[in-house]
Structures are given as C-alpha cells and as structure tokens.
Design a protein around this motif. Structure first.
Motif, PDB file in Angstrom:
ATOM      1  N   THR A 347       0.769  -1.260  -0.023  1.00 46.09           N
ATOM      2  CA  THR A 347      -0.075   0.205  -0.201  1.00 46.09           C
ATOM      3  C   THR A 347       0.587   1.230  -0.162  1.00 46.09           C
ATOM      4  OG1 THR A 347      -0.046  -0.090   2.476  1.00 46.09           O
ATOM      5  CG2 THR A 347      -1.864  -1.262   1.250  1.00 46.09           C
ATOM      6  N   GLY A 348       1.910   1.223   0.468  1.00 46.70           N
ATOM      7  CA  GLY A 348       3.145   2.222   0.695  1.00 46.70           C
ATOM      8  C   GLY A 348       2.556   3.138   1.940  1.00 46.70           C
ATOM      9  N   VAL A 349       1.935   2.779   2.616  1.00 44.79           N
ATOM     10  CA  VAL A 349       1.402   3.393   3.754  1.00 44.79           C
ATOM     11  C   VAL A 349       1.637   2.614   5.040  1.00 44.79           C
ATOM     12  CG1 VAL A 349      -0.376   4.625   4.966  1.00 44.79           C
ATOM     13  CG2 VAL A 349      -0.347   4.630   2.577  1.00 44.79           C
ATOM     14  N   GLU A 350       2.265   3.148   6.135  1.00 47.95           N
ATOM     15  CA  GLU A 350       2.285   2.633   7.492  1.00 47.95           C
ATOM     16  C   GLU A 350       1.227   2.691   8.484  1.00 47.95           C
ATOM     17  OE1 GLU A 350       5.710   1.998  10.977  1.00 47.95           O
ATOM     18  OE2 GLU A 350       6.241   3.104   9.399  1.00 47.95           O
ATOM     19  N   LEU A 351       0.625   1.761   8.982  1.00 46.58           N
ATOM     20  CA  LEU A 351      -0.330   2.033   9.778  1.00 46.58           C
ATOM     21  C   LEU A 351      -0.223   2.557  11.207  1.00 46.58           C
ATOM     22  CD1 LEU A 351      -2.092  -1.586   9.412  1.00 46.58           C
ATOM     23  CD2 LEU A 351      -2.933   0.416   8.453  1.00 46.58           C
ATOM     24  N   ALA A 352      -0.892   3.160  11.574  1.00 53.25           N
ATOM     25  CA  ALA A 352      -0.789   3.886  13.000  1.00 53.25           C
ATOM     26  C   ALA A 352      -0.900   2.662  13.966  1.00 53.25           C
ATOM     27  CB  ALA A 352      -1.772   4.924  13.185  1.00 53.25           C
ATOM     28  N   PRO A 353      -0.744   2.813  15.304  1.00 52.48           N
ATOM     29  CA  PRO A 353      -0.629   1.512  16.370  1.00 52.48           C
ATOM     30  C   PRO A 353      -2.305   1.322  16.412  1.00 52.48           C
ATOM     31  CG  PRO A 353       0.986   3.133  17.208  1.00 52.48           C
ATOM     32  CD  PRO A 353       0.373   3.853  15.713  1.00 52.48           C
ATOM     33  N   VAL A 359      -6.704  -4.031  12.847  1.00 50.41           N
ATOM     34  CA  VAL A 359      -6.345  -5.312  11.676  1.00 50.41           C
ATOM     35  C   VAL A 359      -6.350  -6.672  12.379  1.00 50.41           C
ATOM     36  CG1 VAL A 359      -4.643  -5.802  10.111  1.00 50.41           C
ATOM     37  CG2 VAL A 359      -5.278  -3.509  10.037  1.00 50.41           C
ATOM     38  N   ARG A 360      -5.619  -6.513  13.570  1.00 46.23           N
ATOM     39  CA  ARG A 360      -5.340  -7.815  14.165  1.00 46.23           C
ATOM     40  C   ARG A 360      -6.599  -8.552  14.776  1.00 46.23           C
ATOM     41  NH1 ARG A 360      -0.139  -5.531  15.926  1.00 46.23           N
ATOM     42  NH2 ARG A 360      -1.201  -4.846  17.778  1.00 46.23           N
ATOM     43  N   LEU A 361      -7.304  -7.555  15.372  1.00 49.98           N
ATOM     44  CA  LEU A 361      -8.617  -7.877  16.045  1.00 49.98           C
ATOM     45  C   LEU A 361      -9.505  -8.456  15.083  1.00 49.98           C
ATOM     46  CD1 LEU A 361      -9.720  -7.599  19.026  1.00 49.98           C
ATOM     47  CD2 LEU A 361     -11.062  -5.794  18.275  1.00 49.98           C
ATOM     48  N   ALA A 362      -9.687  -7.780  13.788  1.00 49.71           N
ATOM     49  CA  ALA A 362     -10.755  -8.211  12.940  1.00 49.71           C
ATOM     50  C   ALA A 362     -10.359  -9.631  12.231  1.00 49.71           C
ATOM     51  CB  ALA A 362     -10.765  -7.078  11.758  1.00 49.71           C
ATOM     52  N   LEU A 363      -8.979  -9.903  12.186  1.00 51.02           N
ATOM     53  CA  LEU A 363      -8.671 -11.278  11.761  1.00 51.02           C
ATOM     54  C   LEU A 363      -8.450 -12.384  12.653  1.00 51.02           C
ATOM     55  CD1 LEU A 363      -6.103  -9.941   8.975  1.00 51.02           C
ATOM     56  CD2 LEU A 363      -8.618 -10.577   8.678  1.00 51.02           C
ATOM     57  N   THR A 364      -8.457 -11.925  13.824  1.00 52.64           N
ATOM     58  CA  THR A 364      -8.239 -12.983  14.765  1.00 52.64           C
ATOM     59  C   THR A 364      -9.438 -13.108  15.747  1.00 52.64           C
ATOM     60  OG1 THR A 364      -7.112 -11.828  16.334  1.00 52.64           O
ATOM     61  CG2 THR A 364      -5.947 -12.686  14.915  1.00 52.64           C
ATOM     62  N   THR A 365     -10.402 -12.238  15.692  1.00 50.59           N
ATOM     63  CA  THR A 365     -11.518 -12.442  16.637  1.00 50.59           C
ATOM     64  C   THR A 365     -12.757 -12.657  15.673  1.00 50.59           C
ATOM     65  OG1 THR A 365     -10.682 -10.928  18.017  1.00 50.59           O
ATOM     66  CG2 THR A 365     -12.853 -11.196  18.543  1.00 50.59           C
ATOM     67  N   LYS A 366     -13.819 -13.457  16.245  1.00 53.57           N
ATOM     68  CA  LYS A 366     -14.929 -13.738  15.192  1.00 53.57           C
ATOM     69  C   LYS A 366     -16.038 -12.614  15.136  1.00 53.57           C
ATOM     70  CE  LYS A 366     -14.217 -18.744  15.642  1.00 53.57           C
ATOM     71  NZ  LYS A 366     -13.498 -19.108  16.985  1.00 53.57           N
ATOM     72  N   PHE A 380      -9.110   3.197   5.230  1.00 46.92           N
ATOM     73  CA  PHE A 380      -7.764   2.445   5.395  1.00 46.92           C
ATOM     74  C   PHE A 380      -7.543   1.373   5.810  1.00 46.92           C
ATOM     75  CE2 PHE A 380      -3.195   1.914   5.293  1.00 46.92           C
ATOM     76  CZ  PHE A 380      -2.881   1.972   3.826  1.00 46.92           C
ATOM     77  N   THR A 381      -8.006   1.287   7.213  1.00 48.92           N
ATOM     78  CA  THR A 381      -7.927   0.294   8.017  1.00 48.92           C
ATOM     79  C   THR A 381      -8.774  -1.025   7.363  1.00 48.92           C
ATOM     80  OG1 THR A 381      -7.570   1.875   9.941  1.00 48.92           O
ATOM     81  CG2 THR A 381      -8.165  -0.724  10.297  1.00 48.92           C
ATOM     82  N   VAL A 382      -9.857  -0.554   7.088  1.00 48.46           N
ATOM     83  CA  VAL A 382     -10.799  -1.677   6.378  1.00 48.46           C
ATOM     84  C   VAL A 382     -10.224  -2.136   5.182  1.00 48.46           C
ATOM     85  CG1 VAL A 382     -12.880  -2.233   5.039  1.00 48.46           C
ATOM     86  CG2 VAL A 382     -12.823  -0.574   7.351  1.00 48.46           C
ATOM     87  N   ARG A 383      -9.324  -1.222   4.204  1.00 47.59           N
ATOM     88  CA  ARG A 383      -8.941  -1.563   3.050  1.00 47.59           C
ATOM     89  C   ARG A 383      -7.659  -2.783   3.426  1.00 47.59           C
ATOM     90  NH1 ARG A 383      -5.049   2.070  -0.702  1.00 47.59           N
ATOM     91  NH2 ARG A 383      -4.211   0.385  -1.716  1.00 47.59           N
ATOM     92  N   SER A 384      -6.926  -2.499   4.683  1.00 42.04           N
ATOM     93  CA  SER A 384      -5.990  -3.121   5.152  1.00 42.04           C
ATOM     94  C   SER A 384      -6.271  -4.595   5.548  1.00 42.04           C
ATOM     95  CB  SER A 384      -5.109  -2.382   6.156  1.00 42.04           C
ATOM     96  OG  SER A 384      -4.544  -1.131   5.734  1.00 42.04           O
ATOM     97  N   ILE A 385      -7.377  -4.448   6.400  1.00 45.50           N
ATOM     98  CA  ILE A 385      -7.986  -5.992   6.607  1.00 45.50           C
ATOM     99  C   ILE A 385      -8.208  -6.564   5.442  1.00 45.50           C
ATOM    100  CG2 ILE A 385     -10.125  -6.765   7.812  1.00 45.50           C
ATOM    101  CD1 ILE A 385      -9.755  -4.421   9.600  1.00 45.50           C
TER     102      ILE A 385
END
Length: 761
Positions: A347-353, A359-366, A380-385
């Motif tokens: 993406t060329g963009v670094e995510l904020a903490p 991102v981690r929560l959406a992909l590891t929590t149901k 952008f967070t949704v796009r990253s997920i």
C-alpha cells in the motif's frame, strides 16, 4: 324595546360546473387546494377555485358547491365546500377527460381517435359496449380489455370513496384501502376499522380512530384500547425504541386514548395473553425486567417482532463468538511483523498503532467493532484488513446499508460490495434467501456504515453469517443512530463481550479539511471554524424564509458557478426537519421549481400536493420487496426518467442503476429528494452538502444531528442560516439513549437467550 342586532344570513351556496385544468397548490394534510378550472362560459379564461379538492385530477369534470369570494390580492375566487365528479358532455370535454391520463391505457392521441370515431357516445361505449373499442385504429383486444378493466376499477373506487369521504378519509387513503380490501372495503371499515392501521401503509392509529368514531365504535371499547397500546409501542419504535418500560407505555396510552389507567392495564394484560394467536406484527409480549439508567428494574413491553429480533440477534452474536471452527485460522499464529511489512510494501502506507490493533482484532476475533470519526483512518484500516484476508484466499463479503455506501466500499477495497438487502436477497414479505439454514459463502463479512443498521436488519444479517466466519462492524458511533428501532452499534460498544477498537488520531492530511476539523469540533461541543477553509462555508441569515431563498440560490447558482458541481446529482440539501419554511418539504417545492420547472406540453403527474416530472430527484419511503430485481428499500434515491400518462406509470433510475416502474397509484411511496432530513441521509455520502439551520428547527438542533450532516459531505459543506441556531446545535447534546436491551442480553447467560420455539423475524 330594541331588538337584538340580527345575524346576517349566510351567503347562498352556488354551484359551478367546470373542468379541472391544473392544480397549482395542494396540502396533503388538510386537503386545501388551489386550482384553475375552465367553464363553458369563460372558455379559455381560467377561474381560480380554492378549498377541499384533494383527490380531483386534471381533466375531470366537476360539480363544485360553494361560494364566490373576492380575495384582496388574487381577486375573484370560488371557495369550494364540496364537489362531485361528473362525466363531461361535450366532445371537447370528453377529449380532455380521456386524454388526461385518468383511464389507464388512454393517452391524448388515443383520446382524440376515440372521440373522433364515436363522438359524444364514447363514454357510453366504454361503459356498456367496451368490445366495440376495437373499432378504433390502434386499439387491439388486449388494450381494449385494459381500458375496460381500468374503467370498472375507477367506478368501484369512486363508490368506495363516496362512503370513505363520508367518514373523513382522504381520497389518497381511500385508494390504498380499496387496493388492500377491494370489494370488502366498506364492510372492513365498518366492522374492523382498527385493522386499517396494521394493514394499510400510511394509515396510523389516529386515522383509524377517527374512522372508528365515525362508524360508531365506543370510546372505551377494549378493541380501541388494545389498538391504542399497539400504536403507542409502534410510535416508540418509530422513535428508535425497541420497547417501552410498562409504566411509560401505560402513561402514554392514557394520554393518547383519553381513558383512565384502570381500563388500560387490563387491556394490556389481554393483549399480552393473546400473543400466541394474534398476528405477529401486532402482538405484544412482556419480557424479563430490564435495568434502566438508574439500575431500577422495570417490566419491558415489546411489539413481538422487536422482542424476537433482539433475542435472536444476541443469540446469533454469541454463537458467532463461541463457534469452535475458525474460517480465518491462518491468522491465529501469523507473524504480524512480517504480515504488516508486506502490507506496507503493497500500500505504501504505514499503519498507526491503533490501526494495527484493529487489523489484528478483525482477523483473529470472530466478532469485532471498529469505530472512529472522519479523518481517523477507518477506511484505510478496512482496506488493510481486506488486503490481508484476500492474501490468504479468504472469501470476503462486503456490505453497507445503502447503495451509495456500498459503491464507496467497493471503490475503496477493489472488491465487490452490496447493500445488506441485496446480499440477503430479501423476498416478498421480508424473508431472506440467506439465513441460519442457508448461510452466506463467506469467511469474512465487513459491514460499513453500521451505525445506521437497525435491530431487524442486523438480526437478518447475523443469522446469515456462517458459524466460524468473522464479522467486522465498521461505523461512527457519534453519528445519529439508525432510522429504524435499536442502536446496534452503540449497544455492541457497550457490551463487554464484544471486542472493539476506537480510532482517535486525526491524520495530518485530514487536518487540512474544514469538513474533518469542524466535524470533530462539533462532536466535542466546540463551534466550527467558518472561515479559512475552501470546503466549509457559512452564509448567515436569520429569517427562515430568507434562509430558504438563499439555500435555493446557493444550490441552483452559486455552487455550480464556483465549483462546477451538478445541483441535482452532486449537491444534497440536508435539513434538520421536514416542516417549516426552511424544512425539507418547503425546500423541495422551491428547488423543484428552480431545477425542474413545469414545462407546457411535457407530461407530469400530480399526486396529492406534489407534481412528479421527468428529471425530478426522488426517494423511496418504504421497503417494497415486490419491486425491481431484489426489492426497493426505504431511502433509495433516483431520478425520474419517464412519465407515461397513457400507461399510468413513471420510471425511476436509482442510484444502483436499476430502472423501476411505479404505477400512478403507487406514488405515495415516493417523495422528492432535492432536500431530505439529516436522519434520512444516514449511510450516504455526497460531493456537497447544504444545511439550512434556523431557529424554527429549535427542537431538532442537536450536536449529533449537525455532526451527522457535516460528515455526509465529501468535498463541500455550506451552512445557511442563523448563527444562533448553529450555536444551539453545537451546545445541545443528543436526545439520549433509546430503550434497548441488546447489551444486557449479551451479558446474560447463554441459556436465557435460547428459545428455539420462537420463529425469529
């Protein structure tokens, strides 16, 4: 002895025979109409008539009873007390009548041919010998039958209307009653008037109650009191509440019904006891006690669909959370440093903490919730997920409540997105093709603009998600809650069982936008900066009439001239209220005249007080599962592309690029949408938003209302109106929480949620 001064005799009523040429104004609430008519004596010089004419159509011959008056400004007028329609007797009158679009299948050209062939006998031919119409050039057997059927239906409707108008029902409602009950209309109205409130869209308890009184139903009738209780709960649902505490319900019902408490409480007991036999949509069920804000328990009373939906949604969310299978198990032990590094390269963009956490929560929590204001990186967070899930070959389903929001989500992620209604393929009656027994084929479901998803729709969606899949709800909880009952996003954020991330950091590039900066200022209770930004303006004026005129000028002239935006396609007026000089209703009339004025020779259709023309911007007012490929839903916006007086239809091209035909007797489902209320704008985004803010909207001026309006704009916000009204909106917090119990149910033991015998809505 001097006699008392005599009362002058009432002026003698006059009778005027005329042809209705056009309606210039009509108030749908009162029936008051201003119209222009032609008489044999006046010829081409039209007369003005005013009064109760709602329901009369251009082209009809009328027998008007009333009085001649002299208006100080408009001159001589005929004030109508009552009217009846009569069949015209001259060839000119008959040609005008048939060519007006009154009879489906006959337009102006065909009317000329029919009158030319049969002369003044044509109306008798349609009535008594309709098969002879085939003699007219261009009329085949099928079209002849259509005309005969339409004529018979008009006759039947008029008979019903004579009765219904006698008990205070307007013409437009009479047509709906006839469509619902047909030949049984009069009998149903006489025997079961309160059925109308449940069966006929647009008729509420108050109208049914007026009819009931006219047909002799007693004021203290148990049926009236039960109907009033259902109405009270229905009104609460319209205001967003899933239930009412029983004391509130009884108190409100007492006021509405004008009967004492000792009649209301027993009727509520009977209504609750009938839950198993009364139709679901009107049955009432008492539920467990629900704690209110003061931790005092009160009995909660629901309409049955909301009770079932709330229980079912809580149970469904718990089932998703507790599912043993995990469709995204690959992310359970992923090297997140490596995964996020890959994402950064892509993406060329670094995510904020906090974005990384989401991102981690959406992909590891149901089940997870992502919330935050504008400019904080939700998109952008949704796009990253979605990027990371796609890299693992996950089956991704993206949905949003509206067509505009779904289109925006698809553009953002590069993946197909749909509205919730279309995704679930809702059938006639509202049942979904996809549900617990036939789930979606998905590993990850992302719901954008979830603040506007109401309880009923959320329940349908969650039931369709396969156990093991992940659900991510994305939205701005500080916006107005859903138009429908519930506040699902807020309830989930208040439920400890549901993981969540709230984005709070405004990114540097977003800080240059007046829309973003001022949205956050308003949300914090601070006055917006109205100078110094190229995308945020205030045009001050104090009076409502002046604000309305200025709003029209801004849209029709100033914005197109300065920004090159199309006033219909790109600019949306968002008003705090429908009523008032600067409300959505009045502004729609002014904007229509500015942008789509009447043009002689071009077809248009009047319905009640409104004219529908080609080019008009309109919105759907209710869910209609029978229209289009997958239904047309409340809030859908489109442009009228055709009006056929002959076929009695107009065509709307929706935002989802679907052409939908509406019969003329379905036009109560449409409203003009040049201006809409801020509530109706939820989930949508527009290049430019213009908001009239006046002190006449004082009761609606709330911080979350203003915040929601500002955040609907993509490129430009223009506020028009009073600085005092703006200040009131900024300093006044929202209207408070709704009566919901979803968070409470999610905290309850799972056993309390399980009721498999309840067919969930």
């Amino acid at each position: 002895m001097a006699s008392a001064s005599a009362v002058p005799p009432a002026p003698r009523a006059a009778v005027l025979e005329a042809v209705l040429e056009r309606i210039t104004y009509a108030n749908e609430d009162t029936g008051y109409t201003v119209a222009r008519v032609a008489t044999e004596r006046t010829g081409n010089d039209l007369l003005t008539v005013v009064g109760a004419l709602l329901g009369a159509q251009a082209g009809e011959s009328l027998r008007l009873t009333g009085w001649w008056r002299s208006h100080p400004k408009y001159g001589k007028q005929f004030e109508v007390e009552s009217y009846t329609t009569v069949l015209p007797a001259t060839t000119q009158g008959i040609r005008r009548y048939l060519g007006s679009g009154m009879i489906k299948g006959i337009g102006p050209v065909m009317a000329d041919r029919m009158v030319e062939h049969f002369g003044t006998d044509i109306l008798r031919i349609i009535e008594e010998e309709p098969k002879r119409l085939i003699e007219v050039r261009g009329l085949g057997r099928k079209r002849t039958q259509r005309i005969a059927d339409a004529w018979e239906e008009q006759k039947a409707i008029k008979e019903v209307m004579v009765f219904l108008q006698g008990v205070g029902v307007s013409t437009s409602l009479a047509v709906r009653i006839f469509k619902q009950y047909g030949d049984a209309s009069i009998d149903t109205v006489r025997r079961e008037p309160y059925r109308l409130a449940a069966d006929v869209w647009g008729i509420g308890f108050k109208t049914a109650d007026t009819i009931a009184q006219a047909v002799g139903i007693p004021h203290d009738s148990p049926e009236r009191i039960k109907a009033g209780l259902q109405h009270t709960l229905s009104e609460a649902a319209d205001g967003g509440h899933c239930f009412l505490p029983e004391p509130n319900l009884v108190s409100e019902a007492e006021k509405i019904l004008g009967v004492p408490r000792d009649l209301v409480v027993p009727a509520l007991d009977v209504l609750a006891a009938e839950e198993g036999v009364v139709r679901e949509r009107v049955a009432v069920v008492r539920d467990l006690t629900i704690p209110d804000d003061e931790a005092v328990t009160v009995p909660a009373v629901y309409l049955l669909p909301f009770h079932r939906a709330e229980r079912s949604l809580a149970r469904g969310l718990r089932d998703l959370l507790d599912a043993r299978h995990d469709s995204l198990a690959a992310f359970a032990d992923v090297d997140w440093g490596k995964a996020l590094g890959w994402l950064r390269q892509r993406t060329g963009v670094e995510l904020a903490p906090e974005q990384e956490e989401a991102v981690r929560l959406a992909l590891t929590t149901k089940v997870a919730v992502l919330t935050g204001g504008p400019g904080c990186g939700k998109s952008f967070t949704v796009r990253s997920i979605v990027e990371l899930a796609a890299a693992k070959k996950a089956r991704i389903t993206l949905v949003a409540p509206t067509g505009r929001a779904a289109k925006r989500l698809a553009e953002l992620t590069g993946h197909e997105a749909a509205t919730v209604h279309r995704l679930l393929q809702l059938q006639p009656g509202g049942d979904a093709k996809y549900d617990l027994d036939n789930p979606l084929d998905a590993d990850l479901v992302v719901v954008d603009e979830s603040s506007m998803v109401d309880l009923i729709l959320a329940n349908k969606l969650v039931k369709a998600i396969p156990r093991g899949a992940h659900l991510l709800l994305v939205g701005d909880v500080d916006q107005l809650p859903s138009v429908g009952a519930g506040e699902v996003l807020a309830d989930l954020l208040n439920a400890e069982a549901i993981p969540r991330v709230r984005l709070t950091k405004i990114f540097r590039q977003a800080q240059e936008s007046g829309i973003v900066v001022n949205a956050h200022r308003v949300n914090a209770g601070e006055h917006p900066h109205t100078h110094g930004y190229k995308d945020f303006y205030l045009f001050p004026c104090e009076e409502s009439d002046e604000a309305a005129e200025l709003t029209v000028d801004v849209i029709a002239n100033r914005i197109p001239r300065k920004f090159g935006l199309d006033p219909r396609r790109d600019v949306q007026v968002l008003a705090p209220m429908h009523r008032g000089a600067a409300g959505a209703g009045a502004l729609n009339t002014l904007l229509q005249e500015a942008l789509t004025p009447h043009q002689k020779g071009k077809p248009e259709r009047r319905y009640g007080g409104r004219a529908f023309r080609v080019g008009d911007k309109v919105t759907q007012l209710r869910n209609n599962y029978d229209k289009g490929e997958a239904g047309v839903f409340n809030g859908t916006v489109g442009i009228i592309t055709a009006v056929s007086l002959e076929d009695h239809t107009l065509t709307v091209l929706t935002d989802e690029e679907e052409s939908i035909d509406y019969a003329f007797d379905e036009l109560d489902e449409l409203a003009h949408a040049y201006a809409i209320t801020i509530h109706r704008s939820q989930g949508s985004e527009y290049p430019a938003v213009v908001m009239p803010l006046t002190t006449s909207s004082w009761m609606m001026l709330r911080r979350n209302l203003l915040y929601t309006g500002i955040t609907r704009a993509k490129k430009l916000v223009v506020l028009v109106g009073s600085r005092r009204a703006l200040a009131a909106a900024v300093r006044t917090a929202g209207a408070g929480r709704r009566h919901t119990a979803l968070a409470h149910r999610l905290a309850s033991p799972k056993a309390q949620l399980a009721e498999p015998q309840d067919p969930a809505p």
